[in-house]
Design a protein around this motif. Structure first.
Motif, PDB file in Angstrom:
ATOM      1  N   ALA A 467      86.158  69.697 122.259  1.00 44.58           N
ATOM      2  CA  ALA A 467      87.312  69.402 123.114  1.00 44.58           C
ATOM      3  C   ALA A 467      88.562  69.077 122.309  1.00 44.58           C
ATOM      4  CB  ALA A 467      86.982  68.241 124.048  1.00 44.58           C
ATOM      5  N   ASP A 468      89.703  69.455 122.869  1.00 42.66           N
ATOM      6  CA  ASP A 468      91.000  69.056 122.307  1.00 42.66           C
ATOM      7  C   ASP A 468      91.308  67.615 122.697  1.00 42.66           C
ATOM      8  OD1 ASP A 468      91.817  71.697 121.225  1.00 42.66           O
ATOM      9  OD2 ASP A 468      91.708  72.281 123.338  1.00 42.66           O
ATOM     10  N   ARG A 469      90.899  67.243 123.901  1.00 50.09           N
ATOM     11  CA  ARG A 469      91.040  65.862 124.389  1.00 50.09           C
ATOM     12  C   ARG A 469      89.772  65.497 125.140  1.00 50.09           C
ATOM     13  NH1 ARG A 469      94.389  65.294 128.457  1.00 50.09           N
ATOM     14  NH2 ARG A 469      94.789  67.490 128.882  1.00 50.09           N
ATOM     15  N   VAL A 470      89.445  64.203 125.141  1.00 53.07           N
ATOM     16  CA  VAL A 470      88.262  63.722 125.849  1.00 53.07           C
ATOM     17  C   VAL A 470      88.670  62.634 126.828  1.00 53.07           C
ATOM     18  CG1 VAL A 470      85.990  62.643 125.629  1.00 53.07           C
ATOM     19  CG2 VAL A 470      86.806  64.191 123.826  1.00 53.07           C
ATOM     20  N   GLY A 484      90.244  64.886 120.549  1.00 53.00           N
ATOM     21  CA  GLY A 484      89.058  65.564 120.063  1.00 53.00           C
ATOM     22  C   GLY A 484      88.742  65.099 118.655  1.00 53.00           C
TER      23      GLY A 484
END
Length: 509
Positions: A467-470, A484
């Motif tokens: 993921a790029d962001r969580v 991420g």
């Protein structure tokens, strides 16, 4: 941990097996000691199931020998294996739901009373079952409870107690946590350790590497039907184990972001989304972006996926896809709006197991866009090829494919509809490391082609690695956002935080 000088309880030497002239096992050695938890790992098709079935008396080896307790054995039927002290707990339990725990434990070998008490001695069954449960520290489970009233984890306990009642010296567990939630996994851990303490050997088969490292003393790795090696768990790391299993370094497990991949405008936007399970969900995913949803079991991850897809729709808030406000009241409407949902249970929710690969590939097209189904289905052979699907032909029934190849058919089914937003709920559950890598590569490719990806997974390394962001959920709300590559500890801190979860969670960028 068991001593290295201890003689093996089980010794399999030079085991080979072929089906229709195709070798499945070649010269495999395996040694398991009494009181040892011995993990057996490998990709789908590596030969694990065949080796287990030879031990269980389901198949007979074409070559090699099997020794149990120092004596050579040759089981020609599962009953012979059970009589010798070998028990197997499969993913599909062999229990009668209408009968009690005790009746299932003694099924087919019920004790008999004498004289006026001739017939099945129910009291003796219940007393012995109770004793075994007490030995495992599981006194809360009553021998008189009907199996239909038990949880999946409790049914698994019944299978283990049944094996103990038959004086099993070695118990093989096949993917024992595949259908278990977090608390139930902890119960299984305690059960395995109790078996180890009483001197029972456990042959543990799982795709979940963390379980292997948590529980096992030693690990045997199979690759392409041959022995890749046996290692001491304490002296081995995840990277080395993966390299043995798949023949490539751990750095290749999570492929890097494709060069030139850029995020574009928002493809999926949820503002203040809520329903009976969720509250204050703010979610924004851009074209080319992978956003992970993490959290404990019951935190609301799957509920978000179902709300997006109209299964248990948002009753509050606003949903936009490619800037257009939409009311997704059903899965059909979701598909027509550009959404795809790869659900967590492919066998019951994603596939028609008795239909062909090609028929399954057309399921979404035929159901949602029948007038364009034939035209769009022309893409399926190319999709199957790009996913590296291994099947005899498009006419092969899906039920005969490995778990990883079944998942590829599910993915092809959705990609044929050309979605702009792809929601992946536990996309690698129950598939091996090699098949996982193929899924990860596909996710990266979809993002590079401009899709917005929502990734839900119980495996934190998977979410963090892709993921790029969580976004971390807790109690149906977003507890916070992490970049991420964040530490697992940071994710868990938000997932179990003592303070109240807050609405929203995405940085305003």
């Amino acid at each position: 941990m068991t001593g290295t000088a201890q003689a093996p309880l089980l010794r399999m030497r030079g085991v080979g097996k072929s089906f229709l002239g195709v070798p499945v096992l070649r010269d495999v050695d395996l040694q398991v000691r009494a009181g040892e938890v011995h993990a057996l790992v490998g990709e789908n098709g590596a030969g694990k199931s065949t080796l287990m079935k030879i031990l269980a008396g389901v198949h007979r080896a074409d070559a090699g020998t099997v020794e149990l307790g120092g004596a050579r054995v040759d089981f020609d039927h599962p009953v012979r294996a059970r009589e010798a002290g070998v028990a197997t707990v499969f993913q599909e339990f062999n229990l009668l739901p209408e009968r009690t725990v005790a009746e299932n434990v003694f099924l087919g070998r019920e004790p008999r009373g004498r004289g006026l008490r001739a017939g099945v001695d129910a009291r003796a069954m219940e007393e012995e079952t109770g004793r075994l449960l007490e030995e495992l520290g599981l006194t809360a489970l009553s021998p008189r409870t009907p199996v239909r009233a038990l949880s999946v984890a409790e049914q698994q306990i019944v299978e283990v107690v049944k094996a103990m009642a038959q004086s099993a010296r070695i118990i093989t567990m096949d993917e024992p946590t595949a259908a278990l939630a977090g608390a139930e996994v902890e119960l299984l851990y305690r059960l395995v350790r109790r078996l180890q303490e009483r001197g029972t050997a456990v042959l543990y088969v799982s795709h979940r590497l963390q379980e292997i490292f948590d529980l096992s003393d030693r690990i045997t790795v199979l690759k392409d039907g041959a022995l890749a090696g046996t290692v001491d768990t304490g002296a081995t790391g995840h990277a080395e184990l993966i390299r043995m299993m798949v023949g490539r370094p751990v750095s290749a497990v999570f492929p890097p972001k494709a060069e030139g991949t850029r995020t574009g405008g928002a493809r999926l936007e949820v503002s203040g989304g809520g329903n009976r399970w969720l509250d204050g969900i703010d979610l924004r995913v851009r074209a080319g972006e992978i956003v992970g949803l993490a959290g404990l079991q019951g935190s609301g991850r799957t509920e978000v996926a179902h709300a997006l897809f109209g299964i248990d729709r948002f009753t509050r808030g606003e949903l936009r896809i490619d800037g257009e406000r939409v009311a997704v009241r059903s899965p059909r409407r979701a598909v027509r709006s550009g959404l795809a949902l790869v659900s967590e249970d492919r066998k019951t929710q994603g596939l028609a197991l008795h239909r062909s690969v090609l028929d399954n590939g057309r399921l979404v097209l035929d159901a949602v866009m029948p007038l364009r189904s034939r035209e769009r289905a022309r893409r399926l052979p190319g999709l199957f090829s790009s996913l590296e699907l291994v099947a005899r032909s498009p006419a092969q029934e899906v039920r005969f494919l490995s778990g990883g190849n079944q998942q590829k058919v599910v993915l092809a089914k959705w990609l044929a509809a050309d979605p702009s937003v792809v929601v992946l709920d536990e996309p690698t559950r129950g598939i091996d490391v090699g098949a996982k890598h193929a899924v990860y590569t596909l996710v990266r490719r979809l993002a590079a082609e401009g899709a917005a990806i929502v990734l839900i997974s119980s495996e934190l390394p998977e979410v963090i690695g892709l993921a790029d962001r969580v976004l971390v959920l807790r109690d149906g709300r977003i507890a916070g956002e992490l970049p991420g590559g964040a530490a697992e500890e940071s994710v868990m801190e938000l997932a179990v935080g003592a303070g109240p979860a807050r609405a929203g969670g995405e940085a305003d960028r």
